[in-house]
Design a protein around this motif. Structure first.
Motif, mmCIF file in Angstrom:
data_model
loop_
_atom_site.group_PDB
_atom_site.id
_atom_site.type_symbol
_atom_site.label_atom_id
_atom_site.label_comp_id
_atom_site.label_asym_id
_atom_site.label_seq_id
_atom_site.Cartn_x
_atom_site.Cartn_y
_atom_site.Cartn_z
ATOM 1 N N GLU A 40 1.155 -1.346 -0.011
ATOM 2 C CA GLU A 40 -0.012 -0.358 0.244
ATOM 3 C C GLU A 40 0.914 1.285 -0.228
ATOM 4 O OE1 GLU A 40 -2.953 0.068 3.215
ATOM 5 O OE2 GLU A 40 -3.501 -1.938 2.262
ATOM 6 N N LEU A 41 1.426 0.671 0.454
ATOM 7 C CA LEU A 41 3.453 1.982 0.768
ATOM 8 C C LEU A 41 3.912 2.624 -0.519
ATOM 9 C CD1 LEU A 41 4.151 3.863 2.617
ATOM 10 C CD2 LEU A 41 6.301 2.318 2.902
ATOM 11 N N HIS A 42 3.892 1.447 -1.425
ATOM 12 C CA HIS A 42 4.679 2.141 -2.525
ATOM 13 C C HIS A 42 3.883 2.111 -3.764
ATOM 14 C CE1 HIS A 42 8.368 1.457 -0.089
ATOM 15 N NE2 HIS A 42 7.871 0.204 0.272
ATOM 16 N N GLN A 43 2.283 1.407 -3.596
ATOM 17 C CA GLN A 43 1.695 0.941 -5.005
ATOM 18 C C GLN A 43 1.707 2.853 -5.884
ATOM 19 O OE1 GLN A 43 -1.796 -1.523 -3.738
ATOM 20 N NE2 GLN A 43 -1.421 -2.277 -5.468
ATOM 21 N N PRO A 44 1.393 3.858 -4.850
ATOM 22 C CA PRO A 44 0.831 4.842 -5.263
ATOM 23 C C PRO A 44 2.107 5.079 -6.184
ATOM 24 C CG PRO A 44 0.447 5.693 -3.149
ATOM 25 C CD PRO A 44 0.692 4.216 -3.107
ATOM 26 N N HIS A 45 2.889 4.977 -6.267
ATOM 27 C CA HIS A 45 3.799 5.275 -7.140
ATOM 28 C C HIS A 45 4.611 4.310 -8.151
ATOM 29 C CE1 HIS A 45 5.256 8.428 -3.603
ATOM 30 N NE2 HIS A 45 4.611 6.981 -2.801
ATOM 31 N N GLY A 46 4.171 2.918 -8.155
ATOM 32 C CA GLY A 46 4.677 2.411 -9.515
ATOM 33 C C GLY A 46 5.403 1.573 -9.044
ATOM 34 N N GLY A 47 6.087 1.883 -7.929
ATOM 35 C CA GLY A 47 7.003 0.870 -7.461
ATOM 36 C C GLY A 47 7.755 1.369 -5.988
ATOM 37 N N VAL A 48 8.888 0.475 -5.780
ATOM 38 C CA VAL A 48 9.355 0.792 -3.663
ATOM 39 C C VAL A 48 10.460 1.778 -4.585
ATOM 40 C CG1 VAL A 48 10.961 -0.710 -2.275
ATOM 41 C CG2 VAL A 48 9.822 -2.075 -4.441
ATOM 42 N N VAL A 49 9.801 2.358 -3.395
ATOM 43 C CA VAL A 49 9.793 3.461 -2.534
ATOM 44 C C VAL A 49 11.839 3.917 -1.705
ATOM 45 C CG1 VAL A 49 10.566 6.191 -2.436
ATOM 46 C CG2 VAL A 49 8.558 5.358 -4.166
ATOM 47 N N PRO A 50 12.995 3.580 -2.328
ATOM 48 C CA PRO A 50 13.913 3.056 -1.156
ATOM 49 C C PRO A 50 13.501 3.491 0.052
ATOM 50 C CG PRO A 50 14.595 2.917 -2.938
ATOM 51 C CD PRO A 50 14.052 3.897 -3.285
ATOM 52 N N GLU A 51 13.945 4.942 0.145
ATOM 53 C CA GLU A 51 13.148 5.958 1.162
ATOM 54 C C GLU A 51 12.039 5.396 2.144
ATOM 55 O OE1 GLU A 51 16.016 7.646 2.287
ATOM 56 O OE2 GLU A 51 15.015 8.397 4.260
ATOM 57 N N LEU A 52 10.959 5.579 1.538
ATOM 58 C CA LEU A 52 10.185 5.287 2.041
ATOM 59 C C LEU A 52 10.154 3.752 3.098
ATOM 60 C CD1 LEU A 52 6.633 6.684 -0.217
ATOM 61 C CD2 LEU A 52 8.203 7.289 1.577
ATOM 62 N N ALA A 53 10.539 2.583 2.066
ATOM 63 C CA ALA A 53 11.330 1.781 2.281
ATOM 64 C C ALA A 53 11.395 0.738 3.652
ATOM 65 C CB ALA A 53 11.458 0.271 1.176
ATOM 66 N N SER A 54 12.280 1.801 4.383
ATOM 67 C CA SER A 54 13.319 1.676 4.970
ATOM 68 C C SER A 54 12.529 2.853 6.548
ATOM 69 C CB SER A 54 15.154 2.523 5.079
ATOM 70 O OG SER A 54 14.967 3.640 4.322
ATOM 71 N N ARG A 55 12.228 3.634 6.129
ATOM 72 C CA ARG A 55 11.449 4.171 7.884
ATOM 73 C C ARG A 55 10.169 2.923 7.828
ATOM 74 N NH1 ARG A 55 11.845 9.820 7.765
ATOM 75 N NH2 ARG A 55 13.475 11.106 6.046
ATOM 76 N N SER A 56 9.629 2.391 6.275
ATOM 77 C CA SER A 56 8.859 1.646 7.239
ATOM 78 C C SER A 56 9.500 0.453 8.015
ATOM 79 C CB SER A 56 7.652 1.662 5.840
ATOM 80 O OG SER A 56 6.675 0.640 6.433
ATOM 81 N N HIS A 57 10.250 0.326 7.364
ATOM 82 C CA HIS A 57 10.859 -1.119 8.546
ATOM 83 C C HIS A 57 11.470 -0.321 9.327
ATOM 84 C CE1 HIS A 57 11.653 -3.770 4.395
ATOM 85 N NE2 HIS A 57 11.558 -2.952 4.374
ATOM 86 N N LEU A 58 11.817 0.406 9.703
ATOM 87 C CA LEU A 58 12.423 1.035 11.133
ATOM 88 C C LEU A 58 10.938 1.347 12.306
ATOM 89 C CD1 LEU A 58 14.657 2.290 12.353
ATOM 90 C CD2 LEU A 58 14.408 4.556 11.364
ATOM 91 N N GLU A 59 9.823 1.653 11.735
ATOM 92 C CA GLU A 59 9.063 1.853 12.521
ATOM 93 C C GLU A 59 8.127 0.765 12.580
ATOM 94 O OE1 GLU A 59 5.937 4.616 10.178
ATOM 95 O OE2 GLU A 59 4.838 3.671 10.807
#
Ligand code: KG4
Ligand code: ZN
Length: 341
Positions: A40-59
């Motif tokens: 759901e986090l990456h869907q609007p961007h059509g692919g994985v956004v690395p910075e968003l991905a790492s912040r979400s892992h942290l959380e």
């Protein structure tokens, strides 16, 4: 590690867009395997956004580890070791998992081992079936497509891989071209089921590097050019998309299976194992089943949860490494790409 004691290994994977933690008992029994997807986090961007991905892992990682422990009905103090992916993957994402694992291992005074993500995929079938050697193993995921000849846990020979895009990457890119969203593999798989795979023919890439090397970027370009032409002629429709998905999938599966077939003919192996996210693909699964039957070869493809990224496969390889005394130091680092050995 004390071999007679019951072991509880925590496996962590934060290499890409899934936060995962699992508990493995005595190197074999999966007590829990929690995977939290970031779709759901990456869907609007059509692919994985690395910075968003790492912040979400942290959380999420502390919560996911807590959930893995509670489902396994154990607590932090029961853990006997920690296994974490340190390569390959998105560096920011890997560092979240590795830093967490180091801190936990230090505070609990238990050993840490770092695991190669591809080795974990390669051995993931053994979460569900017996290891038999020598075997031919294919890892087919979003980041990698490779064929391995495996004589033992430590004797792994890569006989070929993709020279450009991974098969999963091709699925994701074609889904994007068709406007289907992310991640593309499962959606293309579903759409292909509604289409006619013989409507469009694609020329198979010839890879000079060797018989077991793959190439998928030309196929993606061919789909893109075909779509452009279809759209210019105003002929795009749901049926066209279904037929294209089916024809594209047929070509990817055909390319993978033809190389596996050739390898089975060249190398006397006891078994064939397929793993990684694309191993969930329904057409690939049935093509492998047919091939194994035709070649009278023992084969196994894990259940979907164990094909895609998960903590149990990390714990499995990690447990073996700890038995071998492969303990990582607390200053070990993460790497976006690194060899398997
Ligand atoms: O192994 P994985 O979870 O992550 C990586 O290590 O890359 O694989 C994810 C990849 C994505 O490219 C996704 O589109 C693909 O696996 N995938 C599929 C299917 N399910 C997942 N590709 C084709 N058909 C599927 N059913
Ligand atoms: Zn993976």
């Amino acid at each position: 590690m004390n071999q007679n004691k019951t072991s509880f290994i925590l496996g962590i994977d934060t290499s890409c867009d899934e936060t995962s933690a699992a508990i493995l008992k005595n190197s074999q029994e999966v007590l829990s395997n929690i995977v939290s997807s970031q779709i759901e986090l990456h869907q609007p961007h059509g692919g994985v956004v690395p910075e968003l991905a790492s912040r979400s892992h942290l959380e999420k990682l502390p919560l996911i580890v807590g959930e893995a422990l509670s489902r396994a009905k154990i607590s932090f103090k029961d853990l006997t070791g920690i296994a974490v992916t340190s390569s390959p993957g998105l560096i920011g994402c890997l560092l979240v998992g590795l830093s967490y694992a180091k801190a936990l291992a230090y505070s609990l005074k238990i050993p840490l081992t770092t695991v190669h993500h591809l080795k974990a995929h390669l051995f993931s079938p053994f979460l569900e079936c017996e290891e038999t050697y020598p075997f031919l193993g294919m890892v087919v995921s979003g980041g990698h497509t490779a064929l391995y000849l495996v004589k033992s846990f430590d004797e792994i020979n890569c006989i070929g891989q993709t020279v450009d895009d991974a098969a999963g990457e091709a699925f994701d890119k074609v889904a994007k071209l068709l406007g289907l969203g992310y991640p593309g593999g499962p959606i293309v798989d579903r759409m292909a089921g509604q289409g006619d795979e013989n409507v469009y023919q694609f020329t198979r890439a010839r890879v000079k590097k060797g018989p077991y090397y793959f190439s998928f970027s030309g196929l993606k370009t061919a789909v893109s050019l075909l779509l452009k032409d279809i759209r210019q002629k105003n002929k795009f429709s749901e049926t066209v998309a279904q037929n294209l998905a089916a024809s594209f999938q047929k070509e990817v599966v055909g390319s993978l299976v033809s190389k596996i077939k050739r390898a089975l003919e060249e190398f006397p192996v006891k078994s064939l194992y397929i793993s990684g996210g694309v191993a969930v693909n329904s057409a690939l699964r049935s093509a492998i089943e047919n091939l194994a039957e035709q070649k009278n070869t023992n084969y196994f493809i894990p259940s979907p949860l164990n094909c895609t990224d998960n903590g149990a496969m990390i714990a499995y390889v990690g447990a073996r490494q700890l038995e071998q005394g492969k303990v990582a130091s607390l200053d070990s680092n993460a790497y976006p790409s690194a060899p398997m050995w």
